[in-house]
Scaffold this active site. Structure first.
Site, PDB file in Angstrom:
ATOM      1  N   TYR A 106       0.821  -1.210   0.000  1.00 51.53           N
ATOM      2  CA  TYR A 106       0.000   0.000   0.000  1.00 51.53           C
ATOM      3  C   TYR A 106       0.859   1.265   0.000  1.00 51.53           C
ATOM      4  O   TYR A 106       0.368   2.349   0.293  1.00 51.53           O
ATOM      5  CB  TYR A 106      -0.921   0.015   1.225  1.00 51.53           C
ATOM      6  CG  TYR A 106      -1.970  -1.078   1.250  1.00 51.53           C
ATOM      7  CD1 TYR A 106      -1.987  -2.102   0.319  1.00 51.53           C
ATOM      8  CD2 TYR A 106      -2.943  -1.082   2.229  1.00 51.53           C
ATOM      9  CE1 TYR A 106      -2.938  -3.103   0.360  1.00 51.53           C
ATOM     10  CE2 TYR A 106      -3.909  -2.080   2.275  1.00 51.53           C
ATOM     11  CZ  TYR A 106      -3.900  -3.086   1.345  1.00 51.53           C
ATOM     12  OH  TYR A 106      -4.847  -4.070   1.386  1.00 51.53           O
ATOM     13  N   LYS A 156       5.271 -13.902   4.668  1.00 51.15           N
ATOM     14  CA  LYS A 156       5.292 -14.815   3.513  1.00 51.15           C
ATOM     15  C   LYS A 156       6.732 -14.862   2.991  1.00 51.15           C
ATOM     16  O   LYS A 156       6.999 -14.728   1.793  1.00 51.15           O
ATOM     17  CB  LYS A 156       4.312 -14.306   2.445  1.00 51.15           C
ATOM     18  CG  LYS A 156       4.071 -15.254   1.293  1.00 51.15           C
ATOM     19  CD  LYS A 156       3.222 -16.441   1.634  1.00 51.15           C
ATOM     20  CE  LYS A 156       3.139 -17.401   0.473  1.00 51.15           C
ATOM     21  NZ  LYS A 156       2.397 -18.634   0.783  1.00 51.15           N
ATOM     22  N   ASP A 175      -0.697 -17.851   4.924  1.00 51.46           N
ATOM     23  CA  ASP A 175      -1.784 -18.748   4.506  1.00 51.46           C
ATOM     24  C   ASP A 175      -2.101 -19.766   5.598  1.00 51.46           C
ATOM     25  O   ASP A 175      -3.268 -20.020   5.920  1.00 51.46           O
ATOM     26  CB  ASP A 175      -1.475 -19.434   3.163  1.00 51.46           C
ATOM     27  CG  ASP A 175      -0.013 -19.796   2.998  1.00 51.46           C
ATOM     28  OD1 ASP A 175       0.838 -19.241   3.717  1.00 51.46           O
ATOM     29  OD2 ASP A 175       0.304 -20.642   2.148  1.00 51.46           O
ATOM     30  N   ASP A 193      -4.498  -6.024   6.698  1.00 48.94           N
ATOM     31  CA  ASP A 193      -5.807  -5.554   6.252  1.00 48.94           C
ATOM     32  C   ASP A 193      -6.782  -6.734   6.204  1.00 48.94           C
ATOM     33  O   ASP A 193      -7.901  -6.679   6.720  1.00 48.94           O
ATOM     34  CB  ASP A 193      -5.632  -4.934   4.852  1.00 48.94           C
ATOM     35  CG  ASP A 193      -6.851  -4.175   4.388  1.00 48.94           C
ATOM     36  OD1 ASP A 193      -7.789  -3.997   5.189  1.00 48.94           O
ATOM     37  OD2 ASP A 193      -6.873  -3.748   3.218  1.00 48.94           O
TER      38      ASP A 193
END
Ligand code: NAD
Length: 339
Positions: free
Chosen positions: A123, A175, A209, A233
């Protein structure tokens, strides 16, 4: 003399839930000197500017704001004032606590505080199209910017929050198995900072995940989460969903020079002006603000009173299956504070 605080009632249901919240804060003896300011559609209507200088100056002075929801026009019109406030005051940590209040829901014993990095990652606003041949928009690229300084300040904030609130464990969500550089840097900074708090706050890590799955299967195993902007988010709404949706969810946006507290929900245009909105999320945001200014005891008293009214279920608003209006709910909480 109270603590100076900017108050932005906001749009739609904002003024109703703000009134209810202020009445409850008053009844609990909270000492704030409110400086009422405009933003969003209310400000456009009054002074033709969704983010007037007077409002920004007020926050610069008080460094503290309680904010109702603000309308963001879809498509054309002004850009999100919420995002602009975050940028203007460099509010780098978004704090989203989620606790199940009503028993018998889908999950029990959920009590998670998620801290999301709020200024960088995907972002950061570093986006462009790539022209190939005649096609100006043959490809698009968004850059996920992670900095050491940006990672350090949000992760350190999470550890300090844990100490201040008696939290036991921080899970860093990443990640880094795929995004070895950007996510790898965030994780590396996490490991370094965790060492400083060794023996005081436990630390572990999850790949995003796997974390999403475990949050749904075993949410009670999480205490605090710290993660980068996009993952935060998504996961912050996921944890709100675990405890019954956004209706009761407060949020805080913390920076070095200012902190803004708000309900997570929007202006609820479908029920605006009817006096039936649930003020709990803004009230719980005000409790986070009380904790932020060192008045945790009062925050706990207000929260306990509101939660007991909600749990009892007799004087709750329509969204919680009741028939009470905003004022009646606030009265019930005030009666419980006094009890
Ligand atoms: P919303 O949260 O306003 O409403 C979604 C649904 O939840 C509606 O049915 C509404 O009636 C209900 N609801 C929300 N808060 C409630 C409350 N306190 N009590 C009872 N019911 C409640 O989401 P939306 O309709 O997608 O957005 C409406 C406007 O709010 C948009 O302009 C959007 O940009 C803005 N918005 C602002 C913020 C913010 O200022 N932080 C956040 C989200 C949306």
């Amino acid at each position: 003399m109270g603590i100076p605080c900017t108050l932005i009632p906001g749009d739609g249901i904002g003024p109703d839930i703000t009134d209810a919240t202020l009445r409850i804060l008053d009844a609990a003896g909270a000492q704030f000197d409110w400086d009422r300011q405009l933003a969003g559609m209310a400000a456009v209507n009054a002074v033709k500017d969704p983010m007037p200088d007077a409002t920004l100056d007020s926050i610069r002075r008080t460094r503290l704001a309680l904010k109702g929801p603000l309308e963001t026009p879809v498509g054309d019109g002004y850009r999100s004032v919420n995002v602009a406030l975050r940028k203007t005051f460099d509010l780098y940590a978004n704090v989203r606590p989620a606790r199940d209040i009503i028993p018998g829901g889908r999950f029990d014993n959920v009590d998670i505080v998620l801290i999301r990095e709020n200024t960088e990652g995907l972002y950061a606003g570093l986006e462009h199209y790539v022209k190939v041949g005649e096609d100006d928009k043959a490809a698009a690229q968004s850059i996920a910017l992670i900095t050491r300084i940006g990672s350090e300040r949000v992760i350190r904030y999470a550890f300090e929050y844990a100490l201040a609130h008696g939290r036991k464990k921080i899970t860093l969500v990443h990640k880094a198995n795929i995004l070895k550089y950007s996510q790898g840097l965030f994780r590396q900074v996490g490991q370094q900072i965790a060492k400083e708090y060794d023996g005081r706050v436990a630390y572990d890590e999850r790949i995003v995940d796997a974390c999403a799955m475990q949050l749904v299967i075993k949410p009670e195993s999480f205490d605090m989460i710290v993660t980068t902007n996009l993952f935060g988010d998504i996961l912050s709404d996921l944890v709100s969903g675990l405890v019954g949706g956004l209706g009761l969810a407060p949020g805080a946006n913390i920076g070095q020079h200012a902190a803004i507290f708000e309900a997570v929900h929007g202006t609820a245009p479908d029920i605006a002006g009817q006096g039936v909105a649930n003020p709990s999320a803004l009230l719980f945001a005000a409790c986070l603000m009380l904790e932020h200014v060192g008045d945790a005891g009062r925050a706990a008293r207000i929260r306990t009173a509101a939660e007991s009214v909600i749990r009892e279920g007799k004087t709750v608003t329509r969204d919680l299956g009741g028939t009470a209006n905003t004022r009646q709910f606030a009265d019930a909480v005030i009666a419980r504070i006094g009890a």
